[in-house]
Design an enzyme around this catalytic site. Structure first.
Site, mmCIF file in Angstrom:
data_model
loop_
_atom_site.group_PDB
_atom_site.id
_atom_site.type_symbol
_atom_site.label_atom_id
_atom_site.label_comp_id
_atom_site.label_asym_id
_atom_site.label_seq_id
_atom_site.Cartn_x
_atom_site.Cartn_y
_atom_site.Cartn_z
ATOM 1 C CG ASP A 92 -1.862 1.163 1.279
ATOM 2 O OD1 ASP A 92 -2.116 1.753 0.218
ATOM 3 O OD2 ASP A 92 -2.360 1.474 2.370
ATOM 4 C CG ASP A 320 -3.699 4.289 -2.484
ATOM 5 O OD1 ASP A 320 -2.936 3.364 -2.147
ATOM 6 O OD2 ASP A 320 -4.704 4.603 -1.836
#
Ligand SMILES: *[C@@H]1O[C@H](CO)[C@@H](O)[C@H](O)[C@H]1NC(C)=O
Ligand SMILES: *[C@@H]1O[C@H](CO)[C@@H](O)[C@H](O)[C@H]1NC(C)=O
Ligand SMILES: *[C@@H]1O[C@H](CO)[C@@H](O)[C@H](O)[C@H]1NC(C)=O
Ligand SMILES: *[C@@H]1O[C@H](CO)[C@@H](O)[C@H](O)[C@H]1NC(C)=O
Length: 444
Positions: A92, A320
Site C-alpha cells: 500500500d 495509491d
C-alpha cells in the site's frame, strides 16, 4: 522522507544487517488474490467504493491515509521473526505503517488460530516491543489515553493507526528480524524492522472477508516508519513495481523492488518522469500533478484549479497501490464522461450497473473501439494507459468506465492500481520523482 519528523529520529530507526552484499536490491514477488468465494467484479469493486466514499477530511488527522481495500489488491510476502513466520501483506503506497495481526498465544496456538493465520510474537526469540519512551515510539500515532511509564523496564509503545474510512489497527509498535531475499539470491536478515503488532483490528478495509486473508498491510508511503523508508537506507531510497493484469490466466508474476536494480535492466525501458510533490498536511502520500486530460487527441476544457491542493491540504492527486479504482474531481469526471459518450456509438445496457456512471453493452461487437484517455502530468510527461486500465467488464457483455467522481468528502484524487496495470512505476524518493514505463514490465 516526511518533513514533519526531526531527522535525529531517523537515526533511532537504524537497521542492522547480519549479512550485506554490495549493490544488492530487494525483490519481493507481488501476488494478486481474488477473494473467495468469487464475487462478481462489480461486487468487489463496489465494496472498494463504499470504503472510499466514507473518507474523512484529510486535515482532521495527521495520519489518515488511503484506505487499503480488500479488492483488487496486491500482496507481498514477508517473513518475520526467529524462526521466520511467513506473512502476506497488502502492498500500500497510500499508508506508512507496516503492521501485522498478532496473537499473544503461547501454547497450543493451532487450537486457537489456523496455522499461519497470524503472527505469534511469543514464538519469535527476536521480537520486542519498542519502549514507550524510545524515540522510535514518537513516530507512530498513539491511542488516547496512552499509558507510558518512563521508569518501568517493560512499558510498550502503543500505537493506533487509522485509515481514512475509519478502519484501524492498534497494538504495540515493535521490532523483530525480517528475512528477505535479495537480488543476489541470498537471504538477508534484517534486524529490527519496526512494525505494528496489531491486537485490535477493525473496519471494513482491514478485516473480514474483504481483507482477503491478508495478515496486515505493508505501508510504502513517504513517512519515516514505512517499509520503503526503513529499507531505503539499506538498499537505496527508491522502489518500483509492475502491477500485472490480474484477469490474465495464469496470473503473471511481478515484483516489488526496493533499491536500485538499474544496472541489470535499465537499458530499454524509456521511462517518463513527473515530480513527486509533497503535501505537508498529508506527508504520507505520493502526490503527482495532473495538468490536463485528453480523450483521443482532444484536450478537455477542465479548469486546472480542480487538480490543485488547497490551503487546507485538500485536493491533489495521489498514486495509491492500495485502492483499485481511479478517482477524479467531480468537475473533471463530468467532462470525461461527456467526452467519452460523444465518441462511443455503443448501446447502454438495459439496466444500470450500480456504482458506475457510464457503461456500454458490447455483446454485438467483437472488439469494441474505446477512446484513449491520457493524462498530461507536470514535467511534460503523458500517462497513456490502455483502455483496459479504465474500462472493466462488470458482467458478460458490459464494459463500464472504472473512474469515479471524488466527492468533496473524499477531498483527493487517486490513481488506483487498475490504472497502473502493465506499467513499471518507480518511486524515486531521493530525487522526488515518479518514473513510469510501459516497457518496464517485460522483465518481470
Ligand atoms: C496443550 O497440548 C498438550 C499436549 O498436546 C496438552 O497436554 C496441554 O494440556 C495443552 N494445553 C492447553 C492449555 O490446552
Ligand atoms: C512506574 O514504574 C515504576 C517501576 O516499576 C513504579 O515504581 C512506579 O510506581 C510507576 N509509576 C506509575 C505512575 O505507575
Ligand atoms: C527465497 O529464496 C529461497 C531460496 O532461493 C526460496 O526457496 C524461497 O521461496 C524464497 N522466498 C521468497 C519469499 O521469495
Ligand atoms: C445487450 O444487447 C443484447 C442485444 O443487442 C441484449 O440481448 C442483451 O440483453 C443486452 N445486455 C444488457 C446487459 O443489457
Amino acid at each position: 522522507m516526511s518533513p514533519s519528523f526531526p531527522s535525529s529520529l531517523f537515526i533511532t530507526l537504524c537497521l542492522w544487517f547480519l549479512s550485506a552484499s554490495a549493490n544488492a536490491y530487494l525483490r519481493l514477488p507481488l501476488l494478486h488474490k481474488t477473494p473467495l468465494p468469487l464475487p462478481s467484479p462489480t461486487q468487489t469493486l463496489l465494496s472498494d467504493i463504499h470504503r472510499l466514499k466514507s473518507r474523512h477530511r484529510f486535515v482532521n488527522s495527521p495520519v489518515v491515509s488511503g484506505a487499503p481495500s480488500g479488492s483488487g489488491q496486491y500482496f507481498v510476502q514477508l517473513r518475520l521473526g526467529s524462526p521466520p513466520q511467513p506473512l502476506l501483506l497488502v502492498a500500500d503506497t497510500g499508508s506508512d505503517l507496516l503492521w501485522v495481526t498478532c496473537s499473544a498465544c503461547r501454547h497450543n496456538c493451532s487450537s486457537f488460530h489456523s496455522p499461519g493465520s497470524t503472527f505469534l510474537p511469543r514464538h519469535s526469540s527476536s521480537f520486542s516491543p519498542h519502549h514507550c519512551f524510545d524515540p522510535a515510539c514518537s513516530l507512530v500515532p498513539h491511542p488516547n489515553p496512552n499509558p507510558c511509564n518512563r521508569t518501568r523496564l517493560h512499558s510498550p509503545c502503543r500505537y493506533r493507526y487509522s485509515y481514512s474510512d475509519g478502519s484501524m489497527s492498534s497494538g504495540f509498535f515493535s521490532k523483530d528480524t525480517a528475512t528477505l531475499n535479495t537480488s543476489s539470491d541470498r537471504e538477508d536478515k534484517l534486524e529490527k524492522l519496526s512494525f505494528g503488532c496489531g491486537f485490535q483490528i477493525s473496519g471494513p478495509s482491514v478485516s473480514g472477508p474483504s481483507f482477503n486473508g491478508a495478515h496486515g498491510v505493508m505501508g510504502l508511503g513517504r513517512g519515516a516508519i514505512s517499509f520503503a523508508s526503513q529499507l531505503g537506507r539499506r538498499f537505496g531510497n527508491k522502489f518500483s513495481y509492475c502491477l500485472m493484469d490480474y484477469t490474465l490466466s495464469p496470473p503473471p508474476t511481478s515484483y516489488l523492488i526496493i533499491g536500485d536494480e538499474q544496472n541489470t535492466i535499465s537499458s530499454n525501458r524509456k521511462m517518463s518522469f513527473t515530480p513527486l510533490l509533497i503535501n505537508p498536511l498529508s506527508p504520507t502520500f505520493y502526490y503527482i500533478e495532473i495538468k490536463s486530460v485528453k480523450i483521443n487527441s482532444a484536450k478537455l476544457r477542465i479548469d486546472p484549479s480542480v487538480w490543485s491542493v488547497d490551503e487546507l491540504g485538500n485536493g491533489g492527486t495521489i498514486v495509491d497501490s492500495g485502492t483499485t479504482l481511479t478517482f477524479v474531481p467531480e468537475a473533471a469526471y463530468v467532462k470525461i464522461v461527456t467526452a467519452i459518450k460523444r465518441r462511443v456509438k455503443l448501446p447502454s445496457p438495459g439496466k444500470l450497473t450500480p456504482g458506475f456512471g457510464l457503461c456500454f453493452n458490447v455483446t454485438r461487437v467483437a472488439k469494441p473501439k474505446l477512446p484513449r484517455l491520457s493524462l498530461e502530468l507536470s514535467g511534460g510527461s503523458m500517462l497513456k494507459p490502455p483502455p483496459r486500465n479504465y474500462f472493466i467488464d462488470t458482467e458478460e457483455g458490459v464494459k463500464c468506465l472504472a473512474l469515479q467522481p471524488a466527492g468533496k468528502e473524499m477531498g483527493i484524487s487517486v490513481i488506483g492500481n487498475l490504472m497502473q496495470q502493465g506499467f513499471l512505476f518507480e518511486f524515486d524518493r531521493d530525487r522526488s520523482r515518479l518514473g513510469f514505463s510501459r516497457r518496464g514490465c517485460a522483465f518481470a
